[in-house]
Write a protein that holds these residues in place. Structure first.
Motif, PDB file in Angstrom:
ATOM      1  N   SER A  71       0.806  -1.230   0.000  1.00 28.02           N
ATOM      2  CA  SER A  71       0.000   0.000   0.000  1.00 28.02           C
ATOM      3  C   SER A  71       0.835   1.274   0.000  1.00 28.02           C
ATOM      4  O   SER A  71       0.502   2.218  -0.730  1.00 28.02           O
ATOM      5  CB  SER A  71      -0.950  -0.005   1.200  1.00 28.02           C
ATOM      6  OG  SER A  71      -1.913  -1.027   1.077  1.00 28.02           O
ATOM      7  N   ARG A  98      -4.261  -3.042   0.721  1.00 26.05           N
ATOM      8  CA  ARG A  98      -5.460  -2.951   1.550  1.00 26.05           C
ATOM      9  C   ARG A  98      -6.650  -2.483   0.709  1.00 26.05           C
ATOM     10  O   ARG A  98      -6.510  -1.583  -0.123  1.00 26.05           O
ATOM     11  CB  ARG A  98      -5.239  -1.970   2.698  1.00 26.05           C
ATOM     12  CG  ARG A  98      -4.120  -2.357   3.663  1.00 26.05           C
ATOM     13  CD  ARG A  98      -4.095  -1.431   4.871  1.00 26.05           C
ATOM     14  NE  ARG A  98      -3.927  -0.043   4.477  1.00 26.05           N
ATOM     15  CZ  ARG A  98      -2.754   0.576   4.390  1.00 26.05           C
ATOM     16  NH1 ARG A  98      -1.636  -0.077   4.654  1.00 26.05           N
ATOM     17  NH2 ARG A  98      -2.692   1.844   4.030  1.00 26.05           N
ATOM     18  N   GLN A 168      -9.481  -6.498  -3.934  1.00 22.03           N
ATOM     19  CA  GLN A 168      -8.511  -6.709  -2.864  1.00 22.03           C
ATOM     20  C   GLN A 168      -9.066  -7.605  -1.767  1.00 22.03           C
ATOM     21  O   GLN A 168      -8.321  -8.393  -1.157  1.00 22.03           O
ATOM     22  CB  GLN A 168      -8.064  -5.364  -2.283  1.00 22.03           C
ATOM     23  CG  GLN A 168      -7.391  -4.448  -3.273  1.00 22.03           C
ATOM     24  CD  GLN A 168      -6.087  -5.004  -3.832  1.00 22.03           C
ATOM     25  OE1 GLN A 168      -5.534  -5.984  -3.327  1.00 22.03           O
ATOM     26  NE2 GLN A 168      -5.574  -4.371  -4.877  1.00 22.03           N
ATOM     27  N   ILE A 243      -3.163  -8.097   5.676  1.00 18.02           N
ATOM     28  CA  ILE A 243      -4.331  -7.534   5.012  1.00 18.02           C
ATOM     29  C   ILE A 243      -5.567  -8.375   5.300  1.00 18.02           C
ATOM     30  O   ILE A 243      -6.653  -7.853   5.591  1.00 18.02           O
ATOM     31  CB  ILE A 243      -4.087  -7.430   3.495  1.00 18.02           C
ATOM     32  CG1 ILE A 243      -3.001  -6.376   3.198  1.00 18.02           C
ATOM     33  CG2 ILE A 243      -5.379  -7.078   2.748  1.00 18.02           C
ATOM     34  CD1 ILE A 243      -2.541  -6.362   1.748  1.00 18.02           C
ATOM     35  N   ALA A 246      -6.721  -7.860   8.904  1.00 12.26           N
ATOM     36  CA  ALA A 246      -7.338  -6.539   9.032  1.00 12.26           C
ATOM     37  C   ALA A 246      -8.706  -6.491   8.366  1.00 12.26           C
ATOM     38  O   ALA A 246      -9.648  -5.873   8.887  1.00 12.26           O
ATOM     39  CB  ALA A 246      -6.422  -5.468   8.439  1.00 12.26           C
ATOM     40  N   ALA A 247      -8.848  -7.145   7.213  1.00 12.69           N
ATOM     41  CA  ALA A 247     -10.138  -7.183   6.520  1.00 12.69           C
ATOM     42  C   ALA A 247     -11.180  -7.908   7.357  1.00 12.69           C
ATOM     43  O   ALA A 247     -12.355  -7.512   7.409  1.00 12.69           O
ATOM     44  CB  ALA A 247      -9.988  -7.846   5.160  1.00 12.69           C
TER      45      ALA A 247
END
Length: 290
Positions: A71, A98, A168, A243, A246-247
């Motif tokens: 990112s 991200r 993503q 990622i 976090a998602a």
């Protein structure tokens, strides 16, 4: 769009270089830039054009592709793409980043009349070379169709999965599955060898049954041989698992196996294997059993 599209390509690494080469082979006019002058020269040697910077790669392009590590690099490059690209430019970010960064880039582009898609890929270096990448695309449907002639020169599976950022999210799901399968194949090898069973024969059977997978097809022999030349580095998979975690947090869901795989990948990196292929998760499982 027809053949002979003017393309700017930023990021000529393990994935970007063969992707740019395939675009040249497809008859497109490709101008590429990378922080490595050697990679830029390599593109020029096969019929592409080298650029001295992002602005030169983007200038006059119909389509711009970025294939960057993470990112922060996209956040650095996207403003230059938007600044130097003309209205109507189609901007495909094919990095794995991200989802919120992709949505930010799409808003930035829209403010200048530029169409942006997030189009991360799966298939590794081999897929990039063979034009068999799976490409998950987020953005407006009409922009995906406009990009299809370019995407078809890069991959064999191209799916519009939703609005900006959706590509993503699907890539995060892809990476958690890939990491999990590598971990389980590693455990299968350790179990077979510890039990005195030939792992070659054992994994050959697994590959032909319900446990079969693309990973078993491509990587079982190199894993058994402990050959971990990078097609996709542990360092990058570590980033991707971050990622995915976090998602999951953003979506408010619990993914316990994903969390465990993320820790195994982090352990591989902590043990100094970051530059090796992600199949080197086998090293972590072996160390647990040493």
């Amino acid at each position: 769009m027809s053949s002979g599209i003017r393309l700017g390509f930023v990021g000529l690494g393990i994935m970007g270089s063969p992707m740019a080469a395939n675009l040249v082979k497809a008859g497109h006019e490709v101008t590429g830039y990378d922080v490595s002058a050697e990679r830029v020269a390599q593109l020029a040697s096969i019929g592409g054009k080298g650029a001295a910077g992002v602005a030169e790669a983007v200038a006059g392009a119909d389509v711009v592709i970025t294939m960057l590590p993470d990112s922060p690099q996209v956040e650095q490059v996207a403003p230059d793409v938007v600044e130097h690209g003309g209205p109507g430019l189609l901007y495909l970010d094919m990095s794995t980043i991200r989802p919120e960064t992709s949505r930010w880039a799409a808003r930035l582009a829209a403010g200048r009349g530029i169409r942006a898609l997030d189009a991360p890929v799966s298939g590794g270096e081999r897929g990039a070379i063979d034009r068999t990448l799976s490409i998950m695309v987020g953005g407006a449907a009409e922009d995906v169709e406009a990009a299809r002639p370019v995407l078809e020169a890069l991959g064999s599976t191209i799916v519009h999965v939703g609005p900006s950022g959706a590509g993503q999210t699907v890539k995060a799901a892809n990476q958690l599955v890939v990491g999990g399968i590598y971990g389980l194949v590693a455990e299968a090898i350790v179990l077979l060898e510890a039990s005195g069973v030939d792992p070659v024969a054992g994994l050959d059977v697994l590959a032909g049954g319900l446990a079969g997978s693309r990973i078993l097809d491509l990587k079982r022999h190199t894993m058994i041989a402990r050959e971990f030349a990078p097609g996709f580095r542990i360092d990058l998979h570590h980033k991707d698992m971050g990622i995915a975690v976090a998602a999951a947090r953003e979506a408010g869901v619990a993914l316990p196996l994903t969390g465990q795989v993320a820790q195994l990948v982090a352990a591989a990196r902590a043990q100094g294997h970051g530059s090796l292929d992600h199949s080197a998760l086998l090293k972590v499982i072996e160390r647990l059993n040493a």
